[in-house]
Design a protein around this motif. Structure first.
Motif, PDB file in Angstrom:
ATOM      1  N   PRO A 103      26.457   0.954   1.911  1.00 17.93           N
ATOM      2  CA  PRO A 103      26.416   2.302   2.745  1.00 17.93           C
ATOM      3  C   PRO A 103      26.730   3.223   1.624  1.00 17.93           C
ATOM      4  N   ASN A 104      27.777   3.035   0.524  1.00 19.91           N
ATOM      5  CA  ASN A 104      28.225   4.034  -0.234  1.00 19.91           C
ATOM      6  C   ASN A 104      27.587   4.123  -1.687  1.00 19.91           C
ATOM      7  N   CYS A 105      26.222   3.664  -1.699  1.00 18.46           N
ATOM      8  CA  CYS A 105      25.431   3.589  -2.913  1.00 18.46           C
ATOM      9  C   CYS A 105      24.581   5.046  -2.683  1.00 18.46           C
ATOM     10  N   PRO A 106      24.154   5.332  -3.873  1.00 18.46           N
ATOM     11  CA  PRO A 106      23.177   6.759  -3.859  1.00 18.46           C
ATOM     12  C   PRO A 106      22.357   6.817  -2.666  1.00 18.46           C
ATOM     13  N   ILE A 107      21.841   5.846  -2.304  1.00 21.21           N
ATOM     14  CA  ILE A 107      20.524   5.648  -1.180  1.00 21.21           C
ATOM     15  C   ILE A 107      21.010   4.985  -0.148  1.00 21.21           C
ATOM     16  N   SER A 108      20.925   5.314   1.353  1.00 19.79           N
ATOM     17  CA  SER A 108      21.215   4.599   2.354  1.00 19.79           C
ATOM     18  C   SER A 108      19.934   4.662   3.237  1.00 19.79           C
ATOM     19  N   LYS A 109      20.110   3.576   4.113  1.00 17.96           N
ATOM     20  CA  LYS A 109      18.782   3.649   4.964  1.00 17.96           C
ATOM     21  C   LYS A 109      18.195   4.819   5.369  1.00 17.96           C
ATOM     22  N   ASP A 110      18.959   5.700   5.773  1.00 17.00           N
ATOM     23  CA  ASP A 110      18.620   6.825   6.571  1.00 17.00           C
ATOM     24  C   ASP A 110      17.985   7.595   5.391  1.00 17.00           C
ATOM     25  N   GLU A 111      18.551   7.754   4.246  1.00 19.94           N
ATOM     26  CA  GLU A 111      17.821   8.443   3.100  1.00 19.94           C
ATOM     27  C   GLU A 111      16.807   7.980   2.535  1.00 19.94           C
ATOM     28  N   PHE A 112      16.592   6.708   2.796  1.00 18.31           N
ATOM     29  CA  PHE A 112      15.211   6.027   2.373  1.00 18.31           C
ATOM     30  C   PHE A 112      14.206   6.301   3.234  1.00 18.31           C
ATOM     31  N   LEU A 113      14.533   6.312   4.693  1.00 21.11           N
ATOM     32  CA  LEU A 113      13.719   6.758   5.476  1.00 21.11           C
ATOM     33  C   LEU A 113      13.149   8.167   5.267  1.00 21.11           C
ATOM     34  N   GLU A 114      13.981   9.110   5.427  1.00 20.08           N
ATOM     35  CA  GLU A 114      13.876  10.553   4.945  1.00 20.08           C
ATOM     36  C   GLU A 114      12.763  10.870   3.875  1.00 20.08           C
ATOM     37  N   GLY A 115      13.104   9.922   2.792  1.00 18.55           N
ATOM     38  CA  GLY A 115      12.388  10.313   1.601  1.00 18.55           C
ATOM     39  C   GLY A 115      11.060   9.725   1.698  1.00 18.55           C
ATOM     40  N   LEU A 116      10.578   8.648   2.649  1.00 11.43           N
ATOM     41  CA  LEU A 116       9.242   8.320   2.897  1.00 11.43           C
ATOM     42  C   LEU A 116       8.655   9.366   3.686  1.00 11.43           C
ATOM     43  N   ARG A 117       9.462   9.922   4.713  1.00  9.85           N
ATOM     44  CA  ARG A 117       8.755  11.053   5.442  1.00  9.85           C
ATOM     45  C   ARG A 117       8.395  12.254   4.598  1.00  9.85           C
ATOM     46  N   GLU A 118       9.080  12.583   3.750  1.00 10.08           N
ATOM     47  CA  GLU A 118       9.011  13.671   2.926  1.00 10.08           C
ATOM     48  C   GLU A 118       7.670  13.442   1.739  1.00 10.08           C
ATOM     49  N   LEU A 119       7.194  12.397   1.503  1.00  8.96           N
ATOM     50  CA  LEU A 119       6.157  11.931   1.051  1.00  8.96           C
ATOM     51  C   LEU A 119       4.722  12.026   1.703  1.00  8.96           C
ATOM     52  N   HIS A 120       4.902  12.258   2.795  1.00  8.08           N
ATOM     53  CA  HIS A 120       3.688  12.200   3.592  1.00  8.08           C
ATOM     54  C   HIS A 120       2.775  11.080   3.292  1.00  8.08           C
ATOM     55  N   ILE A 121       3.239  10.057   3.390  1.00  8.29           N
ATOM     56  CA  ILE A 121       2.777   8.865   3.026  1.00  8.29           C
ATOM     57  C   ILE A 121       1.456   8.273   4.219  1.00  8.29           C
ATOM     58  N   GLY A 122       1.651   8.830   5.507  1.00  5.04           N
ATOM     59  CA  GLY A 122       0.855   8.582   6.275  1.00  5.04           C
ATOM     60  C   GLY A 122      -0.525   9.424   6.150  1.00  5.04           C
ATOM     61  N   GLU A 123      -0.559  10.379   5.374  1.00  6.18           N
ATOM     62  CA  GLU A 123      -1.651  10.857   4.518  1.00  6.18           C
ATOM     63  C   GLU A 123      -2.482  10.190   3.513  1.00  6.18           C
ATOM     64  N   TRP A 124      -1.706   9.403   2.895  1.00  7.71           N
ATOM     65  CA  TRP A 124      -2.473   8.637   1.513  1.00  7.71           C
ATOM     66  C   TRP A 124      -3.839   7.773   2.156  1.00  7.71           C
ATOM     67  N   ARG A 125      -4.479   7.748   1.101  1.00 11.26           N
ATOM     68  CA  ARG A 125      -5.784   7.085   1.378  1.00 11.26           C
ATOM     69  C   ARG A 125      -5.321   5.465   1.516  1.00 11.26           C
ATOM     70  N   THR A 126      -6.284   4.624   1.969  1.00 10.27           N
ATOM     71  CA  THR A 126      -5.952   3.216   2.165  1.00 10.27           C
ATOM     72  C   THR A 126      -6.003   2.587   0.648  1.00 10.27           C
ATOM     73  N   ARG A 127      -7.054   2.900  -0.224  1.00 10.48           N
ATOM     74  CA  ARG A 127      -7.235   2.504  -1.352  1.00 10.48           C
ATOM     75  C   ARG A 127      -7.387   3.705  -2.413  1.00 10.48           C
ATOM     76  N   TYR A 128      -7.007   3.647  -3.664  1.00  9.12           N
ATOM     77  CA  TYR A 128      -7.219   4.584  -4.839  1.00  9.12           C
ATOM     78  C   TYR A 128      -7.761   3.847  -5.949  1.00  9.12           C
ATOM     79  N   ASP A 129      -8.961   4.300  -6.249  1.00  8.38           N
ATOM     80  CA  ASP A 129      -9.726   3.754  -7.224  1.00  8.38           C
ATOM     81  C   ASP A 129     -10.289   4.909  -8.186  1.00  8.38           C
ATOM     82  N   LEU A 130     -10.456   4.710  -9.658  1.00 10.65           N
ATOM     83  CA  LEU A 130     -10.915   5.515 -10.466  1.00 10.65           C
ATOM     84  C   LEU A 130     -12.222   5.933 -10.259  1.00 10.65           C
TER      85      LEU A 130
END
Length: 223
Positions: free
Chosen positions: A139-166
């Motif tokens: 818990p006293n490390c730089p990133i906690s479970k809550d911080e990890f989940l909030e970081g995922l939320r801020e990335l808007h990963i739900g909007e990512w494509r299913t596949r990325y290809d050049l």
């Protein structure tokens, strides 16, 4: 860039629901255009404000426009894609495992598995290193479970494509770097899997930073 209220005053105030809906469609198109620009393999930030800053502001304008639509008596009907994104965002607190693998044929693949219960746990394995490195994120490390989940939320990963290809941009690369990301949930949401072959979401660098992975290139991202 102006504030959301400034955008409202300049572009939405006094407009009809139909006119506001037209503005909403334009904002959504702008968001898509900015993402495509930043995901292009030859993208280099040149404009001021940067595309990432404009994307952030446009998201705020879109939310204000939806509020203005309701104030004008209109009803916003989300698309099927938007409903899918919303379901992912709502299920972020129920994420119980995240698995991320990245690498290539010659250098091998690193897989990081994050399991979430009361705390956050991480396991690292590499295809060319037989003994995995396992450790517990306290818990006293730089990133906690809550911080990890909030970081995922801020990335808007739900909007990512299913596949990325050049090939989306007319490029073809043999070998190179492949990656795979999987989310598992405890609330009945179906697992979400995202793949990439030498191509990445516009904010992939931020995702790597959240996982503590050093980005592949040294360019600074303007955020």
């Amino acid at each position: 860039m102006i504030s959301p209220e400034g955008y409202y005053e300049e572009h939405l105030k006094g407009k009809s629901a139909e006119q506001i809906m037209t503005a909403i469609r334009g904002l959504k198109q702008e968001i898509g255009h900015l993402k495509n620009t930043m995901e292009h393999p030859e993208y280099a930030p040149m404009m001021h404000p940067s595309e990432s800053t404009r994307l952030c502001c446009t998201r705020l304008y879109l939310e204000r426009a939806k509020e203005a639509l309701a104030e004008a008596g209109g009803t916003y009907i989300p698309s099927r894609v938007e409903l899918k994104v919303a379901a992912f965002e709502e299920s972020i607190p129920a994420i119980c495992k995240v698995a991320f693998s990245i690498g290539g044929f010659f250098g091998g693949y690193e897989t990081r598995t994050y399991t979430l219960d009361e705390l956050l746990h991480m396991d690292i394995e590499h295809s060319v290193i037989l003994k995995p490195t396992n450790f517990h994120i306290e818990p006293n490390c730089p990133i906690s479970k809550d911080e990890f989940l909030e970081g995922l939320r801020e990335l808007h990963i739900g909007e990512w494509r299913t596949r990325y290809d050049l090939r989306r941009f007319g490029y073809m690369v043999c070998d190179g770097t492949q990656w795979e990301l999987e989310f598992y949930f405890s609330n009945g949401h179906k697992p979400v899997k995202i793949y990439g072959d030498n191509a990445y979401p516009y904010n992939f660098r931020k995702f790597q930073e959240l996982l503590g992975i050093e980005p592949f290139d040294e360019e600074d991202e303007d955020e």
